[in-house]
Design a protein around this motif. Sequence first.
Motif, short mmCIF file in Angstrom:
data_model
loop_
_atom_site.label_atom_id
_atom_site.label_comp_id
_atom_site.label_asym_id
_atom_site.label_seq_id
_atom_site.Cartn_x
_atom_site.Cartn_y
_atom_site.Cartn_z
N ALA A 142 0.86 -1.19 0.00
CA ALA A 142 0.00 0.00 0.00
C ALA A 142 0.89 1.24 0.00
CB ALA A 142 -0.93 0.02 1.21
N PRO A 143 0.39 2.38 -0.46
CA PRO A 143 1.19 3.60 -0.46
C PRO A 143 1.56 4.05 0.95
CG PRO A 143 -0.77 3.84 -1.85
CD PRO A 143 -0.94 2.58 -1.08
N LYS A 144 2.58 4.88 1.03
CA LYS A 144 3.08 5.37 2.31
C LYS A 144 2.00 6.04 3.13
CE LYS A 144 6.77 8.31 4.19
NZ LYS A 144 7.94 9.15 3.83
N GLU A 145 1.15 6.83 2.46
CA GLU A 145 0.10 7.55 3.18
C GLU A 145 -1.04 6.64 3.63
OE1 GLU A 145 -0.44 8.09 -1.30
OE2 GLU A 145 1.21 8.16 0.17
N GLU A 146 -0.99 5.36 3.24
CA GLU A 146 -2.00 4.40 3.66
C GLU A 146 -1.33 3.22 4.37
OE1 GLU A 146 -4.16 3.38 0.12
OE2 GLU A 146 -5.25 5.28 0.10
N LYS A 147 -0.40 3.54 5.25
CA LYS A 147 0.38 2.51 5.95
C LYS A 147 -0.52 1.54 6.72
CE LYS A 147 4.11 1.87 9.34
NZ LYS A 147 4.85 0.84 8.60
N GLU A 148 -1.65 2.05 7.19
CA GLU A 148 -2.55 1.19 7.97
C GLU A 148 -3.14 0.05 7.14
OE1 GLU A 148 -5.16 4.14 5.94
OE2 GLU A 148 -3.24 4.24 7.01
N LYS A 149 -3.03 0.14 5.80
CA LYS A 149 -3.54 -0.90 4.91
C LYS A 149 -2.47 -1.93 4.54
CE LYS A 149 -7.05 2.06 2.73
NZ LYS A 149 -7.54 2.61 1.43
N ARG A 150 -1.25 -1.71 4.95
CA ARG A 150 -0.16 -2.59 4.54
C ARG A 150 -0.19 -3.93 5.26
NH1 ARG A 150 4.98 1.69 4.13
NH2 ARG A 150 4.42 2.47 2.06
N ARG A 151 0.36 -4.93 4.59
CA ARG A 151 0.47 -6.27 5.18
C ARG A 151 1.60 -6.30 6.21
NH1 ARG A 151 0.18 -8.08 -0.80
NH2 ARG A 151 2.42 -7.68 -0.79
N GLY A 210 7.41 -17.82 -14.13
CA GLY A 210 8.31 -18.53 -15.02
C GLY A 210 9.63 -18.86 -14.35
N ASP A 211 10.34 -19.84 -14.90
CA ASP A 211 11.63 -20.25 -14.33
C ASP A 211 12.65 -19.12 -14.36
OD1 ASP A 211 10.62 -22.74 -13.86
OD2 ASP A 211 11.50 -23.66 -15.65
N ASP A 212 12.50 -18.19 -15.28
CA ASP A 212 13.46 -17.09 -15.42
C ASP A 212 12.88 -15.76 -14.95
OD1 ASP A 212 11.57 -16.84 -17.41
OD2 ASP A 212 12.99 -16.41 -19.01
N GLU A 213 11.85 -15.82 -14.08
CA GLU A 213 11.19 -14.61 -13.61
C GLU A 213 11.27 -14.48 -12.10
OE1 GLU A 213 7.52 -13.60 -16.60
OE2 GLU A 213 7.20 -15.25 -15.18
N MET A 214 11.02 -13.27 -11.63
CA MET A 214 10.83 -13.00 -10.21
C MET A 214 9.73 -11.96 -10.08
SD MET A 214 14.13 -10.65 -9.24
CE MET A 214 14.30 -8.96 -9.87
N GLU A 215 9.13 -11.88 -8.88
CA GLU A 215 8.07 -10.91 -8.66
C GLU A 215 8.42 -10.05 -7.45
OE1 GLU A 215 3.20 -10.50 -8.49
OE2 GLU A 215 4.15 -12.42 -8.96
N ILE A 216 8.59 -8.75 -7.71
CA ILE A 216 8.95 -7.80 -6.67
C ILE A 216 7.71 -7.45 -5.84
CG2 ILE A 216 9.76 -5.45 -6.22
CD1 ILE A 216 11.99 -7.14 -7.18
N GLY A 217 7.85 -7.48 -4.52
CA GLY A 217 6.76 -7.09 -3.65
C GLY A 217 5.73 -8.17 -3.39
N LEU A 218 6.04 -9.40 -3.75
CA LEU A 218 5.10 -10.51 -3.56
C LEU A 218 4.82 -10.72 -2.07
CD1 LEU A 218 3.86 -12.87 -5.45
CD2 LEU A 218 5.58 -14.27 -4.33
N GLY A 219 3.57 -11.03 -1.73
CA GLY A 219 3.20 -11.28 -0.35
C GLY A 219 3.57 -12.69 0.10
N HIS A 220 3.55 -12.91 1.40
CA HIS A 220 3.94 -14.20 1.96
C HIS A 220 2.94 -15.32 1.69
CE1 HIS A 220 7.21 -12.98 5.12
NE2 HIS A 220 7.49 -12.61 3.89
N HIS A 221 1.76 -14.97 1.21
CA HIS A 221 0.79 -15.99 0.85
C HIS A 221 0.61 -16.07 -0.67
CE1 HIS A 221 -0.63 -14.35 4.84
NE2 HIS A 221 -0.24 -15.59 5.13
N GLY A 222 1.49 -15.39 -1.39
CA GLY A 222 1.38 -15.36 -2.84
C GLY A 222 0.55 -14.20 -3.35
N GLU A 223 0.25 -13.22 -2.48
CA GLU A 223 -0.48 -12.04 -2.94
C GLU A 223 0.33 -11.31 -4.01
OE1 GLU A 223 -1.28 -12.37 1.58
OE2 GLU A 223 0.44 -12.52 0.22
N PRO A 224 -0.33 -10.72 -4.99
CA PRO A 224 0.38 -10.06 -6.09
C PRO A 224 1.35 -8.99 -5.60
CG PRO A 224 -1.97 -10.25 -6.58
CD PRO A 224 -1.79 -10.67 -5.16
N GLY A 225 2.47 -8.88 -6.30
CA GLY A 225 3.45 -7.86 -5.97
C GLY A 225 3.29 -6.63 -6.83
N LEU A 226 4.35 -5.85 -6.91
CA LEU A 226 4.33 -4.63 -7.70
C LEU A 226 4.54 -4.90 -9.18
CD1 LEU A 226 6.50 -2.31 -5.41
CD2 LEU A 226 4.01 -2.28 -5.66
N GLU A 227 5.43 -5.84 -9.46
CA GLU A 227 5.74 -6.12 -10.86
C GLU A 227 6.45 -7.45 -11.00
OE1 GLU A 227 9.85 -3.76 -11.62
OE2 GLU A 227 8.21 -2.52 -10.85
#
Length: 334
Positions: A142-151, A210-227
């Motif tokens: 979540a954005p900085k100004e919405e810290k209360e929504k962050r995991r 993919g085998d040659d990919e990574m996901e930035i910002g991924l959550g600990h339960h597999g929640e979507p990341g940033l990219e």
Amino acid sequence: MKKLVNNPVNVVDEMVEGYVRAHPDYIKQLSSNNRALVTVRETKQNKVGILIGGGSGHEPGFMGYVGEGMADGVAVGNIFSSPSPDPILEVTKSINKESGVVYLYGNYAGDVMNFGMAAEMADLEEDIEVGMAIATDDVASAPKEEKEKRRGIAGELFIYKAAGAAADFGCNLEEVVRIARKANDHTWSMGVGTSPCYHPQTGKPSFEIGDDEMEIGLGHHGEPGLEKGPLETADKLADRLLNDILIDSGITKGDEVAVLVNGLGSTPKMDLYIVYRRVEQILSEQGIKIYCSYVGDYITSLEMGGCSVTLMKLDDELTKVMDHPVNCPMFVQK
């Protein structure tokens, strides 16, 4: 999927049983609820109780942090699912020493609901005062100004340590909550996923990559990341994670920090130390002093590949709680 289990339906209960049998000098299972575990040590009367908990699959979190200097009890949920209010209440009753109990948990809908319900039950049915501190350290969620929504992710470890020390120092409930929340407000984390984990009851991956990919910002339960993008080198990955944390936190030259490089389950320590190497280089170059550091698997996601980086900005009060000795099955600090 290859796992060393019996009936997949029983994995959590069998894991809990095995853990209690392996560490009888630290922890015991309450007869009233097999998902309610408490310390075997004799805690002081009028000490504020510290209760942690969450879904299974994050081992050594959360059972591993019941012990001297940290939590007095833990409520265990199903895999990646919040514990129900019942074990939370049973632990609350067991660890209450007439000064109330503080609940520490991550910012997930199920945890917020169930710990909240348990707190109401403790108040209405048992006349036990409950305070809460919720982990919101994941800058990617979540954005900085919405810290209360962050995991809450690996930074929860520092919150446990802060609250456990405050309780040992003899702080009252209000003060323990304040220090735990302060620890959260001074803690920032960001992670990357490189491979999924597999739920033992379904056999399905937590996310696709993919085998040659990574996901930035991924959550600990597999929640979507940033990219999602191509797999980068450890240095480039550390640069990205730390850059986002430093921008978000405002940590700058002259500040002092605690650092955690946390593995998600299947990343070798070799890789984690290579990431830490780059984190230390960047902080040193920017004039940010590392007061203490932790590298390893502290809050995982079954066998997920990847890691997270956490910084806690220290002041005199937070340095004191970080210095406090801890003796838990999965975390010892002298």
